[in-house]
Design a protein around this motif. Structure first.
Motif, PDB file in Angstrom:
ATOM      1  N   GLN A   1      -0.080  15.624 -10.842  1.00 35.08           N
ATOM      2  CA  GLN A   1       0.274  15.919 -12.234  1.00 35.08           C
ATOM      3  C   GLN A   1      -0.975  16.134 -13.082  1.00 35.08           C
ATOM      4  O   GLN A   1      -0.985  17.002 -13.953  1.00 35.08           O
ATOM      5  CB  GLN A   1       1.119  14.794 -12.812  1.00 35.08           C
ATOM      6  N   ARG A   2      -2.032  15.378 -12.827  1.00 34.64           N
ATOM      7  CA  ARG A   2      -3.276  15.575 -13.578  1.00 34.64           C
ATOM      8  C   ARG A   2      -3.868  16.945 -13.266  1.00 34.64           C
ATOM      9  O   ARG A   2      -4.382  17.629 -14.145  1.00 34.64           O
ATOM     10  CB  ARG A   2      -4.292  14.478 -13.247  1.00 34.64           C
ATOM     11  N   SER A   3      -3.790  17.361 -12.005  1.00 37.43           N
ATOM     12  CA  SER A   3      -4.287  18.672 -11.614  1.00 37.43           C
ATOM     13  C   SER A   3      -3.463  19.774 -12.278  1.00 37.43           C
ATOM     14  O   SER A   3      -4.014  20.751 -12.793  1.00 37.43           O
ATOM     15  CB  SER A   3      -4.236  18.813 -10.094  1.00 37.43           C
ATOM     16  N   ASP A   4      -2.146  19.639 -12.263  1.00 38.45           N
ATOM     17  CA  ASP A   4      -1.270  20.618 -12.923  1.00 38.45           C
ATOM     18  C   ASP A   4      -1.546  20.666 -14.415  1.00 38.45           C
ATOM     19  O   ASP A   4      -1.561  21.746 -15.023  1.00 38.45           O
ATOM     20  CB  ASP A   4       0.200  20.283 -12.672  1.00 38.45           C
ATOM     21  N   LEU A   5      -1.766  19.516 -15.020  1.00 39.01           N
ATOM     22  CA  LEU A   5      -2.051  19.460 -16.455  1.00 39.01           C
ATOM     23  C   LEU A   5      -3.357  20.174 -16.775  1.00 39.01           C
ATOM     24  O   LEU A   5      -3.441  20.920 -17.755  1.00 39.01           O
ATOM     25  CB  LEU A   5      -2.110  18.003 -16.920  1.00 39.01           C
ATOM     26  N   ALA A   6      -4.372  20.000 -15.936  1.00 40.22           N
ATOM     27  CA  ALA A   6      -5.651  20.683 -16.157  1.00 40.22           C
ATOM     28  C   ALA A   6      -5.476  22.192 -16.021  1.00 40.22           C
ATOM     29  O   ALA A   6      -6.041  22.967 -16.811  1.00 40.22           O
ATOM     30  CB  ALA A   6      -6.696  20.181 -15.169  1.00 40.22           C
ATOM     31  N   ASP A   7      -4.684  22.643 -15.032  1.00 44.25           N
ATOM     32  CA  ASP A   7      -4.414  24.070 -14.874  1.00 44.25           C
ATOM     33  C   ASP A   7      -3.680  24.632 -16.085  1.00 44.25           C
ATOM     34  O   ASP A   7      -3.991  25.723 -16.566  1.00 44.25           O
ATOM     35  CB  ASP A   7      -3.595  24.322 -13.610  1.00 44.25           C
ATOM     36  N   LEU A   8      -2.697  23.892 -16.583  1.00 43.86           N
ATOM     37  CA  LEU A   8      -1.941  24.358 -17.748  1.00 43.86           C
ATOM     38  C   LEU A   8      -2.815  24.413 -18.996  1.00 43.86           C
ATOM     39  O   LEU A   8      -2.689  25.333 -19.812  1.00 43.86           O
ATOM     40  CB  LEU A   8      -0.735  23.453 -17.978  1.00 43.86           C
ATOM     41  N   ARG A   9      -3.707  23.444 -19.152  1.00 47.34           N
ATOM     42  CA  ARG A   9      -4.611  23.472 -20.307  1.00 47.34           C
ATOM     43  C   ARG A   9      -5.548  24.675 -20.234  1.00 47.34           C
ATOM     44  O   ARG A   9      -5.831  25.308 -21.251  1.00 47.34           O
ATOM     45  CB  ARG A   9      -5.408  22.177 -20.390  1.00 47.34           C
TER      46      ARG A   9
ATOM     47  N   TRP B   1       0.604  11.144  -9.415  1.00 47.22           N
ATOM     48  CA  TRP B   1      -0.215  11.111 -10.628  1.00 47.22           C
ATOM     49  C   TRP B   1      -1.384  12.078 -10.516  1.00 47.22           C
ATOM     50  O   TRP B   1      -1.687  12.817 -11.451  1.00 47.22           O
ATOM     51  CB  TRP B   1      -0.722   9.689 -10.871  1.00 47.22           C
ATOM     52  N   VAL B   2      -2.043  12.108  -9.335  1.00 47.05           N
ATOM     53  CA  VAL B   2      -3.168  13.020  -9.139  1.00 47.05           C
ATOM     54  C   VAL B   2      -2.696  14.471  -9.212  1.00 47.05           C
ATOM     55  O   VAL B   2      -3.345  15.321  -9.824  1.00 47.05           O
ATOM     56  CB  VAL B   2      -3.867  12.719  -7.794  1.00 47.05           C
TER      57      VAL B   2
ATOM     58  N   VAL C   1       0.844  -1.201   0.000  1.00 48.03           N
ATOM     59  CA  VAL C   1       0.000   0.000   0.000  1.00 48.03           C
ATOM     60  C   VAL C   1       0.877   1.249   0.000  1.00 48.03           C
ATOM     61  O   VAL C   1       0.601   2.212  -0.725  1.00 48.03           O
ATOM     62  CB  VAL C   1      -0.957  -0.027   1.216  1.00 48.03           C
ATOM     63  N   GLY C   2       1.935   1.253   0.791  1.00 47.37           N
ATOM     64  CA  GLY C   2       2.839   2.406   0.832  1.00 47.37           C
ATOM     65  C   GLY C   2       3.531   2.656  -0.488  1.00 47.37           C
ATOM     66  O   GLY C   2       3.737   3.802  -0.889  1.00 47.37           O
ATOM     67  N   SER C   3       3.883   1.601  -1.200  1.00 46.37           N
ATOM     68  CA  SER C   3       4.564   1.777  -2.480  1.00 46.37           C
ATOM     69  C   SER C   3       3.606   2.221  -3.576  1.00 46.37           C
ATOM     70  O   SER C   3       4.035   2.798  -4.571  1.00 46.37           O
ATOM     71  CB  SER C   3       5.267   0.479  -2.890  1.00 46.37           C
ATOM     72  N   VAL C   4       2.315   2.003  -3.411  1.00 45.65           N
ATOM     73  CA  VAL C   4       1.329   2.440  -4.409  1.00 45.65           C
ATOM     74  C   VAL C   4       0.872   3.868  -4.129  1.00 45.65           C
ATOM     75  O   VAL C   4       0.576   4.622  -5.061  1.00 45.65           O
ATOM     76  CB  VAL C   4       0.133   1.467  -4.425  1.00 45.65           C
ATOM     77  N   LEU C   5       0.807   4.296  -2.869  1.00 45.16           N
ATOM     78  CA  LEU C   5       0.302   5.621  -2.526  1.00 45.16           C
ATOM     79  C   LEU C   5       1.187   6.741  -3.056  1.00 45.16           C
ATOM     80  O   LEU C   5       0.665   7.768  -3.505  1.00 45.16           O
ATOM     81  CB  LEU C   5       0.144   5.751  -1.014  1.00 45.16           C
ATOM     82  N   GLY C   6       2.478   6.608  -3.022  1.00 50.57           N
ATOM     83  CA  GLY C   6       3.380   7.667  -3.507  1.00 50.57           C
ATOM     84  C   GLY C   6       3.163   7.984  -4.975  1.00 50.57           C
ATOM     85  O   GLY C   6       2.894   9.150  -5.323  1.00 50.57           O
ATOM     86  N   PRO C   7       3.261   7.014  -5.856  1.00 50.91           N
ATOM     87  CA  PRO C   7       3.019   7.302  -7.271  1.00 50.91           C
ATOM     88  C   PRO C   7       1.583   7.731  -7.561  1.00 50.91           C
ATOM     89  O   PRO C   7       1.348   8.558  -8.441  1.00 50.91           O
ATOM     90  CB  PRO C   7       3.332   5.978  -7.970  1.00 50.91           C
TER      91      PRO C   7
END
Length: 173
Positions: A53-61, A50-51, A40-46
């Motif tokens: 980066q998706r937020s940053d991508l939406a802001d940039l768009r 990812w979330v 669980v710890g190794s999955v939470l970081g990425p």
């Protein structure tokens, strides 16, 4: 026969907690729990990255879309300036150019570049008193001489088309 007493004759003693026995924690269970926590710890970081980066991508768009709209507006304004009639109208309005044969009128007593909107802006009353004493005096009517109310000027009465008022004297051009 044997010298041992019969099983039924032996008294049975009850083991403490025999009715509510919890499963025993084993080394295998602890190892499984540790492996699950690590997974669980190794999955939470990425997943968190990812979330973000998706937020940053939406802001940039959204920013790119806004900038494209701004560029389109600037391009439309540039296209308007390419039209000779628009450029001539702007020169007449902003720089007070006249076509040969026209008579230019100037309002006496008004600034040369005064527009109706600028004249209205200068006719606004002064700001409220700032000190507490001035506010009390003004509220009680003890503030001394009151500010005179602005009177309309010919520039205030001029039509809102930006043309000078026709009640002026002609200026040779």
């Amino acid at each position: 026969m044997s010298s041992r007493p019969a099983a039924a004759a032996r008294p049975r003693t009850a083991r403490p907690g025999a009715g509510s026995r919890l499963p025993a924690v084993t080394a295998r269970g602890v190892a499984l729990a540790v492996v699950a926590l690590v997974a669980v710890g190794s999955v939470l970081g990425p997943a968190r990255a990812w979330v973000e980066q998706r937020s940053d991508l939406a802001d940039l768009r959204a920013d790119v879309s806004q900038r494209e709209q701004h560029v389109a507006a600037l391009q439309a304004e540039s296209d308007r300036w390419d039209d000779p009639a628009y450029a001539a109208a702007q020169a007449r309005a902003r720089l007070e150019y006249v076509v040969p044969g026209e008579t230019r009128y100037a309002v006496l007593g008004a600034p040369a570049s005064a527009s109706p909107s600028a004249a209205v802006a200068t006719a606004t009353p002064s700001p409220e008193p700032t000190s507490l004493l001035e506010q009390l005096r003004g509220g009680l009517g003890l503030g001394g001489a009151s500010e005179p109310t602005p009177t309309p000027t010919p520039a205030d009465i001029a039509p809102s088309t930006g043309a000078p008022a026709p009640t002026a004297t002609p200026v040779a051009s």
